[in-house]
Write a protein that holds these residues in place. Structure first.
Motif, short mmCIF file in Angstrom:
data_model
loop_
_atom_site.label_atom_id
_atom_site.label_comp_id
_atom_site.label_asym_id
_atom_site.label_seq_id
_atom_site.Cartn_x
_atom_site.Cartn_y
_atom_site.Cartn_z
N LEU A 71 -42.01 4.20 -18.85
CA LEU A 71 -42.71 4.08 -17.58
C LEU A 71 -42.33 2.81 -16.83
O LEU A 71 -42.24 2.82 -15.59
CB LEU A 71 -44.23 4.10 -17.82
N ALA A 72 -42.09 1.72 -17.54
CA ALA A 72 -41.77 0.46 -16.88
C ALA A 72 -40.42 0.49 -16.17
O ALA A 72 -40.15 -0.35 -15.30
CB ALA A 72 -41.78 -0.68 -17.89
N LEU A 73 -39.56 1.44 -16.54
CA LEU A 73 -38.22 1.52 -15.94
C LEU A 73 -38.19 2.42 -14.70
O LEU A 73 -37.15 2.51 -14.04
CB LEU A 73 -37.22 2.05 -16.97
N LEU A 74 -39.30 3.07 -14.40
CA LEU A 74 -39.34 4.02 -13.28
C LEU A 74 -39.85 3.32 -12.03
O LEU A 74 -41.01 3.43 -11.63
CB LEU A 74 -40.23 5.21 -13.64
N ASP A 75 -38.97 2.57 -11.39
CA ASP A 75 -39.33 1.81 -10.20
C ASP A 75 -38.18 1.92 -9.20
O ASP A 75 -37.10 1.36 -9.42
CB ASP A 75 -39.59 0.35 -10.57
N GLY A 76 -38.38 2.65 -8.14
CA GLY A 76 -37.33 2.86 -7.15
C GLY A 76 -36.52 4.11 -7.48
O GLY A 76 -36.82 4.83 -8.46
N PRO A 77 -35.52 4.40 -6.64
CA PRO A 77 -34.68 5.59 -6.89
C PRO A 77 -34.10 5.55 -8.30
O PRO A 77 -33.48 4.57 -8.71
CB PRO A 77 -33.59 5.48 -5.83
N THR A 78 -34.32 6.62 -9.06
CA THR A 78 -33.98 6.60 -10.48
C THR A 78 -33.07 7.76 -10.86
O THR A 78 -33.27 8.89 -10.41
CB THR A 78 -35.26 6.69 -11.33
N ALA A 79 -32.09 7.43 -11.70
CA ALA A 79 -31.24 8.44 -12.33
C ALA A 79 -31.20 8.10 -13.82
O ALA A 79 -31.16 6.92 -14.20
CB ALA A 79 -29.85 8.44 -11.73
N ILE A 80 -31.23 9.14 -14.64
CA ILE A 80 -31.25 8.94 -16.09
C ILE A 80 -30.07 9.65 -16.72
O ILE A 80 -29.78 10.81 -16.41
CB ILE A 80 -32.55 9.48 -16.71
N ALA A 81 -29.36 8.93 -17.62
CA ALA A 81 -28.28 9.52 -18.42
C ALA A 81 -28.87 9.89 -19.77
O ALA A 81 -29.16 9.02 -20.60
CB ALA A 81 -27.13 8.53 -18.57
N PHE A 82 -29.09 11.19 -19.98
CA PHE A 82 -29.63 11.69 -21.25
C PHE A 82 -28.47 11.97 -22.20
O PHE A 82 -27.60 12.79 -21.89
CB PHE A 82 -30.42 12.98 -21.03
N LEU A 83 -28.45 11.31 -23.37
CA LEU A 83 -27.37 11.52 -24.33
C LEU A 83 -27.67 12.70 -25.23
O LEU A 83 -28.79 12.84 -25.73
CB LEU A 83 -27.13 10.28 -25.18
N GLU A 84 -26.65 13.52 -25.44
CA GLU A 84 -26.75 14.61 -26.40
C GLU A 84 -26.66 14.02 -27.82
O GLU A 84 -26.38 12.84 -28.01
CB GLU A 84 -25.63 15.63 -26.18
N SER A 85 -26.87 14.86 -28.82
CA SER A 85 -26.85 14.39 -30.21
C SER A 85 -25.50 13.81 -30.61
O SER A 85 -25.41 12.91 -31.45
CB SER A 85 -27.22 15.53 -31.16
N ASP A 86 -24.41 14.34 -30.00
CA ASP A 86 -23.08 13.84 -30.32
C ASP A 86 -22.53 12.92 -29.24
O ASP A 86 -21.33 12.66 -29.19
CB ASP A 86 -22.11 15.01 -30.54
N GLY A 87 -23.41 12.43 -28.36
CA GLY A 87 -22.96 11.56 -27.27
C GLY A 87 -22.60 10.17 -27.75
O GLY A 87 -23.05 9.71 -28.81
N ASP A 88 -21.80 9.49 -26.95
CA ASP A 88 -21.34 8.14 -27.27
C ASP A 88 -22.06 7.16 -26.35
O ASP A 88 -21.70 7.00 -25.18
CB ASP A 88 -19.82 8.05 -27.09
N ALA A 89 -23.09 6.49 -26.87
CA ALA A 89 -23.89 5.58 -26.06
C ALA A 89 -23.06 4.43 -25.52
O ALA A 89 -23.27 3.98 -24.38
CB ALA A 89 -25.07 5.06 -26.89
N VAL A 90 -22.13 3.94 -26.32
CA VAL A 90 -21.29 2.83 -25.87
C VAL A 90 -20.42 3.24 -24.70
O VAL A 90 -20.29 2.52 -23.70
CB VAL A 90 -20.43 2.31 -27.04
N ALA A 91 -19.80 4.43 -24.79
CA ALA A 91 -18.95 4.91 -23.71
C ALA A 91 -19.75 5.14 -22.43
O ALA A 91 -19.27 4.86 -21.32
CB ALA A 91 -18.24 6.19 -24.14
#
Length: 227
Positions: A71-91
Motif C-alpha cells: 500500500l505504501a508504494l501506491l502513490d501517483g501513476p503506478t505500473a507493476i512488474a509481476f514476476l512469474e515463477s521462472d522470472g529473473d528479478a535481477v534482469a
C-alpha cells in the motif's frame, strides 16, 4: 468503467498479487504509450508482466490478497512488474533502471522480493547483481572446476604414459629393431635347455658292489688264517 469491470480487475490483481512473490513497482509518469509498450515487451523476455494499474483498485486487491506492505508504494501513476515463477528479478530490475536512465522520467519506487519489501534503493542494488544465467554459470563453474581438475590429475599421467609407449614403438619400428620378436624365441629356448640338462645320465647304482664283495672275501680269508 462500470462496477462489474472494476470487480473483475480487482479479482485479477488479487490473483496476481497472491501468485507473485516478487514484483517491482514503478512510477511511469511521463512515459509515452510506445515507450510503455516497448518496456512491457522487454520485461516479458525476463519473465515479468508489466501492467499499468489504478491505485484505488490496486489497494483493494492488495488488501484482499493480504499484501498490505504494498500500500505504501501506491502513490501517483503506478505500473507493476509481476514476476512469474521462472522470472529473473535481477534482469527485470536492470531493465527498469536502464529505462529510467534512458527516459529520465520513470522512477522505481520499490517492490517485493520473495515476500520481503524492498525500497527503491534496494531495487537499484538488485540491478547491480549478475543476472540469473550468469549466477547459474558461476555456480556450475565452481562445482565442476574441482571435479575437472581431479579428472585431469588422474587422466594426464595415463595419457602421457600411453603416448610415450606409442612413440617408443614407432621409433623402434622405424629403426628396424626386431628385439621385441626375438625375446619370445629366447624365452622359448630356455625351457628346452633346462630339459636337456635334466636328461644327463646318472652313475649306475651297481658300481660300488664289487668293492663290497672284495671286502667280504678278504674278511673270510683273514678268519681262515686265524683258525
Amino acid at each position: 468503467m462500470d462496477k462489474s469491470q472494476k470487480e473483475q480487475i480487482v479479482a485479477e490483481l488479487t490473483e496476481r498479487l497472491q501468485a507473485s512473490e516478487t514484483l517491482i513497482v514503478a512510477d511511469y509518469r511521463g512515459l509515452t504509450m510506445p515507450q510503455v509498450d516497448a518496456l512491457r515487451t522487454e520485461l516479458l523476455t525476463h519473465g515479468a508482466k508489466f501492467q499499468v494499474v489504478k491505485n484505488t483498485l490496486t489497494r483493494r486487491a492488495a488488501q484482499a490478497a493480504g499484501a498490505d506492505h504494498l500500500l505504501a508504494l501506491l502513490d501517483g501513476p503506478t505500473a507493476i512488474a509481476f514476476l512469474e515463477s521462472d522470472g529473473d528479478a535481477v534482469a527485470v530490475a536492470k531493465a527498469l533502471r536502464a529505462a529510467a536512465r534512458e527516459t529520465r522520467v520513470i522512477e522505481v519506487r520499490g517492490g517485493v522480493l520473495q515476500g520481503r519489501t524492498m525500497s527503491g534503493e534496494e531495487v537499484s542494488t538488485l540491478a547491480t547483481l549478475p543476472s540469473l544465467d550468469v549466477l547459474r554459470g558461476q555456480v556450475l563453474g565452481a562445482v565442476t572446476a574441482p571435479l575437472m581438475t581431479i579428472l585431469a590429475l588422474f587422466n594426464a599421467p595415463l595419457q602421457n604414459l600411453v603416448g610415450l609407449i606409442d612413440a617408443r614403438i614407432e621409433q623402434l619400428e622405424a629403426q628396424g629393431d626386431t628385439s621385441g620378436t626375438e625375446a619370445p624365441a629366447a624365452a622359448a629356448e630356455a625351457p628346452a635347455e633346462a630339459a636337456a640338462a635334466d636328461e644327463t645320465p646318472e652313475p649306475e647304482a651297481d658300481a660300488e658292489p664289487p668293492a663290497a664283495e672284495a671286502t667280504t672275501e678278504t674278511t673270510t680269508e683273514e678268519e681262515g688264517e686265524d683258525q
